[in-house]
Motif scaffolding. Structure first.
Motif, mmCIF file in Angstrom:
data_model
loop_
_atom_site.group_PDB
_atom_site.id
_atom_site.type_symbol
_atom_site.label_atom_id
_atom_site.label_comp_id
_atom_site.label_asym_id
_atom_site.label_seq_id
_atom_site.Cartn_x
_atom_site.Cartn_y
_atom_site.Cartn_z
ATOM 1 N N LYS A 18 0.824 -1.210 0.000
ATOM 2 C CA LYS A 18 0.000 0.000 0.000
ATOM 3 C C LYS A 18 0.857 1.259 0.000
ATOM 4 N N ALA A 19 1.970 1.223 0.722
ATOM 5 C CA ALA A 19 2.811 2.412 0.885
ATOM 6 C C ALA A 19 3.629 2.743 -0.366
ATOM 7 N N TYR A 20 4.008 1.728 -1.111
ATOM 8 C CA TYR A 20 4.847 1.931 -2.300
ATOM 9 C C TYR A 20 4.035 1.609 -3.558
ATOM 10 N N PRO A 21 3.931 2.553 -4.489
ATOM 11 C CA PRO A 21 3.122 2.309 -5.684
ATOM 12 C C PRO A 21 3.793 1.409 -6.717
ATOM 13 N N HIS A 22 5.097 1.166 -6.568
ATOM 14 C CA HIS A 22 5.832 0.362 -7.548
ATOM 15 C C HIS A 22 6.704 -0.651 -6.813
ATOM 16 N N PHE A 23 6.787 -1.864 -7.364
ATOM 17 C CA PHE A 23 7.706 -2.842 -6.802
ATOM 18 C C PHE A 23 8.173 -3.800 -7.883
ATOM 19 N N TYR A 24 9.362 -4.340 -7.660
ATOM 20 C CA TYR A 24 9.988 -5.268 -8.597
ATOM 21 C C TYR A 24 10.281 -6.566 -7.861
ATOM 22 N N LEU A 25 10.074 -7.682 -8.532
ATOM 23 C CA LEU A 25 10.433 -8.990 -7.994
ATOM 24 C C LEU A 25 11.727 -9.411 -8.686
ATOM 25 N N VAL A 26 12.756 -9.678 -7.896
ATOM 26 C CA VAL A 26 14.058 -10.014 -8.464
ATOM 27 C C VAL A 26 14.610 -11.269 -7.812
ATOM 28 N N ASP A 27 15.528 -11.913 -8.521
ATOM 29 C CA ASP A 27 16.212 -13.103 -8.014
ATOM 30 C C ASP A 27 17.648 -12.706 -7.684
ATOM 31 N N LEU A 28 18.037 -12.867 -6.436
ATOM 32 C CA LEU A 28 19.380 -12.496 -5.993
ATOM 33 C C LEU A 28 20.321 -13.695 -5.894
ATOM 34 N N THR A 29 19.895 -14.847 -6.424
ATOM 35 C CA THR A 29 20.723 -16.049 -6.357
ATOM 36 C C THR A 29 22.072 -15.779 -7.014
ATOM 37 N N GLY A 30 23.120 -16.121 -6.308
ATOM 38 C CA GLY A 30 24.457 -15.939 -6.864
ATOM 39 C C GLY A 30 25.200 -14.738 -6.302
ATOM 40 N N LEU A 31 24.509 -13.870 -5.587
ATOM 41 C CA LEU A 31 25.190 -12.727 -4.975
ATOM 42 C C LEU A 31 25.862 -13.174 -3.681
ATOM 43 N N ASP A 32 27.143 -12.879 -3.554
ATOM 44 C CA ASP A 32 27.813 -13.183 -2.292
ATOM 45 C C ASP A 32 27.505 -12.070 -1.288
ATOM 46 N N ALA A 33 28.014 -12.207 -0.086
ATOM 47 C CA ALA A 33 27.684 -11.252 0.980
ATOM 48 C C ALA A 33 28.128 -9.833 0.637
ATOM 49 N N ALA A 34 29.303 -9.685 0.049
ATOM 50 C CA ALA A 34 29.814 -8.352 -0.283
ATOM 51 C C ALA A 34 28.941 -7.684 -1.349
ATOM 52 N N LYS A 35 28.580 -8.430 -2.386
ATOM 53 C CA LYS A 35 27.734 -7.873 -3.455
ATOM 54 C C LYS A 35 26.328 -7.563 -2.946
ATOM 55 N N THR A 36 25.804 -8.405 -2.071
ATOM 56 C CA THR A 36 24.486 -8.154 -1.491
ATOM 57 C C THR A 36 24.511 -6.885 -0.664
ATOM 58 N N SER A 37 25.565 -6.706 0.111
ATOM 59 C CA SER A 37 25.716 -5.501 0.913
ATOM 60 C C SER A 37 25.821 -4.263 0.021
ATOM 61 N N GLU A 38 26.564 -4.375 -1.061
ATOM 62 C CA GLU A 38 26.709 -3.270 -2.022
ATOM 63 C C GLU A 38 25.353 -2.923 -2.659
ATOM 64 N N LEU A 39 24.601 -3.961 -3.019
ATOM 65 C CA LEU A 39 23.279 -3.744 -3.609
ATOM 66 C C LEU A 39 22.348 -3.065 -2.609
ATOM 67 N N ARG A 40 22.354 -3.523 -1.378
ATOM 68 C CA ARG A 40 21.501 -2.911 -0.343
ATOM 69 C C ARG A 40 21.866 -1.439 -0.135
ATOM 70 N N GLU A 41 23.154 -1.137 -0.180
ATOM 71 C CA GLU A 41 23.608 0.245 -0.019
ATOM 72 C C GLU A 41 23.109 1.117 -1.186
ATOM 73 N N LYS A 42 23.216 0.597 -2.397
ATOM 74 C CA LYS A 42 22.735 1.346 -3.561
ATOM 75 C C LYS A 42 21.220 1.522 -3.508
ATOM 76 N N CYS A 43 20.525 0.501 -3.057
ATOM 77 C CA CYS A 43 19.070 0.614 -2.908
ATOM 78 C C CYS A 43 18.732 1.717 -1.907
ATOM 79 N N PHE A 44 19.434 1.743 -0.795
ATOM 80 C CA PHE A 44 19.187 2.747 0.234
ATOM 81 C C PHE A 44 19.415 4.149 -0.322
ATOM 82 N N LYS A 45 20.500 4.338 -1.070
ATOM 83 C CA LYS A 45 20.816 5.648 -1.654
ATOM 84 C C LYS A 45 19.752 6.088 -2.661
#
Length: 171
Positions: A18-45
Motif C-alpha cells: 500500500k505504501a509503495y506504488p511500484h515494486f519489482y520482484l528479483v532473483d538475488l541467487t548468486g550474490l555473495d555477501a559483499a555484493k548483497t551488501s553493495e546492492l543494499r547500499e545502492k538501494c538505500f541511496k
C-alpha cells in the motif's frame, strides 16, 4: 516459523504494498555477501526498500491486497526479493546497472499500475518516465516559445517588428 510470525510478515508486506506504488520482484541467487551488501547500499541511496521474502508469504500478501496481483504469481518461484520504490524506473535502472553480471535478475514488476513479467521487460521499465521527468519536459516545452521571443528582443529586434512577424505568420 510460527503462524503468528507468518501473519505478522504478511501484514507488513501488505502495508508495504500500500505504501509503495511500484515494486519489482528479483532473483538475488548468486550474490555473495559483499555484493548483497553493495546492492543494499545502492538501494538505500536510491530510496528503494529491498526485502528478501518467502514466496508463499508474498502470495498471501498479494491475495489480501485490494489489487489483483495474479499476473505476478508465476514469478514466485525460487529465491525472491522485492524492491519497493516511489519512482517507477529507479529499480529498473539499478537492475540494468548490474545487468552484466545478471544479478539481480528481474522476474516481474508492478509499475504505473501495470504488470511486467519476465526479464525481457527491463528496457520498458527503464524507459518509464518519472513524474518529475515529465514535469521537466512540459516546463521545457512551455519555455521554448518564450525563449524565442526574448532572444528576438535581445538580438536587437523591435517589438513592432516582432508583432508584424507574428501577424504575418497567423494569416
Amino acid at each position: 516459523m510460527k503462524k503468528e510470525v507468518k501473519d505478522t510478515i504478511i501484514v507488513e508486506l501488505g502495508e508495504k504494498l500500500k505504501a509503495y506504488p511500484h515494486f519489482y520482484l528479483v532473483d538475488l541467487t548468486g550474490l555473495d555477501a559483499a555484493k548483497t551488501s553493495e546492492l543494499r547500499e545502492k538501494c538505500f541511496k536510491n530510496e528503494i526498500k529491498l526485502l528478501v521474502v518467502k514466496n508463499t508469504l508474498l502470495q498471501k500478501a498479494f491475495e489480501a491486497s485490494e489489487i489483483d496481483f495474479t499476473p505476478l504469481y508465476e514469478c514466485l518461484k525460487g529465491n525472491t526479493a522485492v524492491m519497493f520504490a516511489q519512482t517507477a524506473n529507479v529499480p529498473a535502472k539499478l537492475i540494468k546497472e548490474y545487468k552484466k553480471e545478471g544479478i539481480p535478475a528481474l522476474k516481474g514488476a508492478y509499475a504505473e499500475e501495470s504488470f511486467f513479467v519476465g526479464a525481457d521487460k527491463l528496457d520498458e521499465l527503464v524507459a518509464i518516465k518519472s513524474k518529475n521527468e515529465l514535469i521537466a519536459e512540459v516546463v521545457a516545452l512551455l519555455q521554448s516559445p518564450i525563449k524565442n521571443v526574448v532572444s528576438g528582443l535581445n538580438a536587437g529586434g523591435k517589438v513592432h517588428g516582432l508583432l508584424d512577424a507574428i501577424a504575418e505568420r497567423n494569416k
